[in-house]
Write a protein that holds these residues in place. Structure first.
Motif, PDB file in Angstrom:
ATOM      1  N   LEU A 113       0.846  -1.184   0.000  1.00 24.11           N
ATOM      2  CA  LEU A 113       0.000   0.000   0.000  1.00 24.11           C
ATOM      3  C   LEU A 113       0.890   1.246   0.000  1.00 24.11           C
ATOM      4  O   LEU A 113       1.807   1.362   0.818  1.00 24.11           O
ATOM      5  CB  LEU A 113      -0.906   0.042   1.230  1.00 24.11           C
ATOM      6  CG  LEU A 113      -1.869  -1.121   1.488  1.00 24.11           C
ATOM      7  CD1 LEU A 113      -1.184  -2.235   2.262  1.00 24.11           C
ATOM      8  CD2 LEU A 113      -3.096  -0.645   2.255  1.00 24.11           C
ATOM      9  N   SER A 114       0.618   2.173  -0.897  1.00 24.81           N
ATOM     10  CA  SER A 114       1.336   3.447  -0.942  1.00 24.81           C
ATOM     11  C   SER A 114       0.312   4.566  -0.819  1.00 24.81           C
ATOM     12  O   SER A 114      -0.755   4.518  -1.439  1.00 24.81           O
ATOM     13  CB  SER A 114       2.105   3.591  -2.256  1.00 24.81           C
ATOM     14  OG  SER A 114       3.013   2.514  -2.437  1.00 24.81           O
ATOM     15  N   TYR A 115       0.648   5.573  -0.005  1.00 28.92           N
ATOM     16  CA  TYR A 115      -0.292   6.678   0.174  1.00 28.92           C
ATOM     17  C   TYR A 115       0.462   7.905   0.682  1.00 28.92           C
ATOM     18  O   TYR A 115       1.633   7.828   1.094  1.00 28.92           O
ATOM     19  CB  TYR A 115      -1.407   6.295   1.148  1.00 28.92           C
ATOM     20  CG  TYR A 115      -0.948   5.797   2.492  1.00 28.92           C
ATOM     21  CD1 TYR A 115      -0.902   6.644   3.601  1.00 28.92           C
ATOM     22  CD2 TYR A 115      -0.555   4.461   2.660  1.00 28.92           C
ATOM     23  CE1 TYR A 115      -0.478   6.177   4.840  1.00 28.92           C
ATOM     24  CE2 TYR A 115      -0.123   4.000   3.901  1.00 28.92           C
ATOM     25  CZ  TYR A 115      -0.085   4.853   4.979  1.00 28.92           C
ATOM     26  OH  TYR A 115       0.341   4.390   6.194  1.00 28.92           O
ATOM     27  N   THR A 116      -0.203   9.051   0.625  1.00 25.26           N
ATOM     28  CA  THR A 116       0.400  10.311   1.037  1.00 25.26           C
ATOM     29  C   THR A 116      -0.483  10.990   2.070  1.00 25.26           C
ATOM     30  O   THR A 116      -1.696  11.096   1.881  1.00 25.26           O
ATOM     31  CB  THR A 116       0.589  11.249  -0.169  1.00 25.26           C
ATOM     32  OG1 THR A 116       1.424  10.613  -1.146  1.00 25.26           O
ATOM     33  CG2 THR A 116       1.240  12.554   0.258  1.00 25.26           C
ATOM     34  N   ASN A 123       4.515   3.921   3.014  1.00 28.09           N
ATOM     35  CA  ASN A 123       4.315   2.582   2.459  1.00 28.09           C
ATOM     36  C   ASN A 123       3.932   1.638   3.590  1.00 28.09           C
ATOM     37  O   ASN A 123       4.371   1.803   4.728  1.00 28.09           O
ATOM     38  CB  ASN A 123       5.586   2.050   1.780  1.00 28.09           C
ATOM     39  CG  ASN A 123       5.849   2.723   0.452  1.00 28.09           C
ATOM     40  OD1 ASN A 123       4.926   2.966  -0.315  1.00 28.09           O
ATOM     41  ND2 ASN A 123       7.111   3.037   0.180  1.00 28.09           N
ATOM     42  N   LEU A 144      -4.889   3.828   8.807  1.00 32.46           N
ATOM     43  CA  LEU A 144      -5.382   4.725   7.761  1.00 32.46           C
ATOM     44  C   LEU A 144      -6.644   5.411   8.265  1.00 32.46           C
ATOM     45  O   LEU A 144      -7.210   5.030   9.284  1.00 32.46           O
ATOM     46  CB  LEU A 144      -5.685   3.934   6.480  1.00 32.46           C
ATOM     47  CG  LEU A 144      -4.481   3.340   5.745  1.00 32.46           C
ATOM     48  CD1 LEU A 144      -4.945   2.367   4.675  1.00 32.46           C
ATOM     49  CD2 LEU A 144      -3.632   4.448   5.128  1.00 32.46           C
ATOM     50  N   ASN A 148      -8.974   8.194   2.941  1.00 31.44           N
ATOM     51  CA  ASN A 148      -7.605   8.181   2.416  1.00 31.44           C
ATOM     52  C   ASN A 148      -7.562   7.500   1.051  1.00 31.44           C
ATOM     53  O   ASN A 148      -8.261   6.510   0.811  1.00 31.44           O
ATOM     54  CB  ASN A 148      -6.671   7.423   3.359  1.00 31.44           C
ATOM     55  CG  ASN A 148      -6.243   8.221   4.577  1.00 31.44           C
ATOM     56  OD1 ASN A 148      -5.798   7.659   5.563  1.00 31.44           O
ATOM     57  ND2 ASN A 148      -6.362   9.547   4.546  1.00 31.44           N
ATOM     58  N   LYS A 149      -6.726   8.042   0.178  1.00 32.36           N
ATOM     59  CA  LYS A 149      -6.510   7.430  -1.124  1.00 32.36           C
ATOM     60  C   LYS A 149      -5.208   6.638  -1.075  1.00 32.36           C
ATOM     61  O   LYS A 149      -4.172   7.171  -0.652  1.00 32.36           O
ATOM     62  CB  LYS A 149      -6.454   8.497  -2.217  1.00 32.36           C
ATOM     63  CG  LYS A 149      -7.767   9.242  -2.401  1.00 32.36           C
ATOM     64  CD  LYS A 149      -7.659  10.293  -3.497  1.00 32.36           C
ATOM     65  CE  LYS A 149      -8.985  11.020  -3.673  1.00 32.36           C
ATOM     66  NZ  LYS A 149      -8.921  12.057  -4.736  1.00 32.36           N
ATOM     67  N   VAL A 150      -5.268   5.391  -1.492  1.00 33.81           N
ATOM     68  CA  VAL A 150      -4.082   4.530  -1.475  1.00 33.81           C
ATOM     69  C   VAL A 150      -3.901   3.905  -2.846  1.00 33.81           C
ATOM     70  O   VAL A 150      -4.832   3.852  -3.662  1.00 33.81           O
ATOM     71  CB  VAL A 150      -4.204   3.419  -0.406  1.00 33.81           C
ATOM     72  CG1 VAL A 150      -4.339   4.022   0.979  1.00 33.81           C
ATOM     73  CG2 VAL A 150      -5.392   2.507  -0.694  1.00 33.81           C
ATOM     74  N   VAL A 151      -2.691   3.447  -3.088  1.00 33.22           N
ATOM     75  CA  VAL A 151      -2.375   2.743  -4.338  1.00 33.22           C
ATOM     76  C   VAL A 151      -1.916   1.338  -3.965  1.00 33.22           C
ATOM     77  O   VAL A 151      -1.030   1.170  -3.113  1.00 33.22           O
ATOM     78  CB  VAL A 151      -1.282   3.470  -5.133  1.00 33.22           C
ATOM     79  CG1 VAL A 151      -0.906   2.664  -6.375  1.00 33.22           C
ATOM     80  CG2 VAL A 151      -1.757   4.866  -5.544  1.00 33.22           C
ATOM     81  N   GLU A 165      -5.679   2.264  -7.881  1.00 30.89           N
ATOM     82  CA  GLU A 165      -6.124   3.300  -6.956  1.00 30.89           C
ATOM     83  C   GLU A 165      -7.320   2.814  -6.150  1.00 30.89           C
ATOM     84  O   GLU A 165      -8.201   2.126  -6.671  1.00 30.89           O
ATOM     85  CB  GLU A 165      -6.487   4.567  -7.722  1.00 30.89           C
ATOM     86  CG  GLU A 165      -5.308   5.185  -8.459  1.00 30.89           C
ATOM     87  CD  GLU A 165      -5.699   6.440  -9.213  1.00 30.89           C
ATOM     88  OE1 GLU A 165      -6.907   6.772  -9.241  1.00 30.89           O
ATOM     89  OE2 GLU A 165      -4.805   7.076  -9.788  1.00 30.89           O
TER      90      GLU A 165
END
Length: 214
Positions: A113-116, A123, A144, A148-151, A165
């Protein structure tokens, strides 16, 4: 759920996964005569049309518009006149299963999982616990927040689910686990054609295994 064979949603060019003699082949539909037969391109083995004895059994499955269809039948013949074609007996019974968001399949697949958050990149690593064409349930370590938006990136048996996404819809704490302290449900706002094919192929494979066990 069993459906009437005449209601099976066949479409010219749509690919079927056909299991024959412990081998799987993807073949496009080239025609059919309801209640009589279905015509597909012949499976190829080392570049040549497969050789089969008459009435060789096979299992067919495919996904169409969020539904998984499966049936058992037999190969009537292989024709190699101008174009190599396979003719299979029209099914007598067909089973259908929904793969939509309310019918996720339970799996166990590692995921990154990657997110900002506040312009800072994070990560995390976890496990996809169930999956559908519209979302997933994931267990992971870092907390989280809803919205939240995660990839997501995950190596599935059907290919690499890359850059998918997702939006966090719900999350709960699991105090019994340190490495998987959170259980998070995510939705997929958009799925690329490539990722859609990978998810569909994976779900189709899982459904096929479950059917063999039942």
């Amino acid at each position: 759920m069993a459906i009437l064979p005449k209601n099976i949603p066949l479409t010219l060019g749509h690919k079927l996964t056909v299991s024959i003699l412990a081998q799987k082949f993807e073949v496009p539909i080239r025609g059919w005569y309801t209640s009589k037969y279905i015509i597909t391109e012949a499976p190829l083995v080392n570049g040549d049309p497969i050789r089969l004895a008459p009435n060789t059994g096979c299992e067919v499955h495919f996904i169409k518009e969020g539904e998984y269809f499966t049936f058992k039948t037999h190969v009537m013949c292989i024709s190699v006149n101008v174009v190599a074609l396979m003719i299979i007996d029209f099914p007598r019974t067909v089973d259908s299963y929904s793969l939509r968001k309310n019918k996720r399949l339970k799996i166990s697949s590692p995921v990154e999982l990657s997110y900002t958050v506040a312009n800072k990149a994070f990560n995390d690593y976890g496990i996809i616990r169930d999956l559908s064409l519209t979302g997933a349930l994931i267990t992971h370590k870092k907390e989280l927040q809803k919205g939240n938006k995660v990839v997501l990136n995950s190596k599935l048996s059907s290919g690499d689910l890359s850059g998918q996404e997702a939006v966090v819809k719900n999350i709960r704490h699991n105090p019994k686990s340190e490495t998987e302290a959170y259980v998070t449900g995510v939705n997929f706002p958009k799925v690329t054609d490539e990722n859609k094919a990978i998810i569909q192929g994976f779900l189709e494979g899982v459904m096929g295994i479950e059917q063999q066990k039942s």
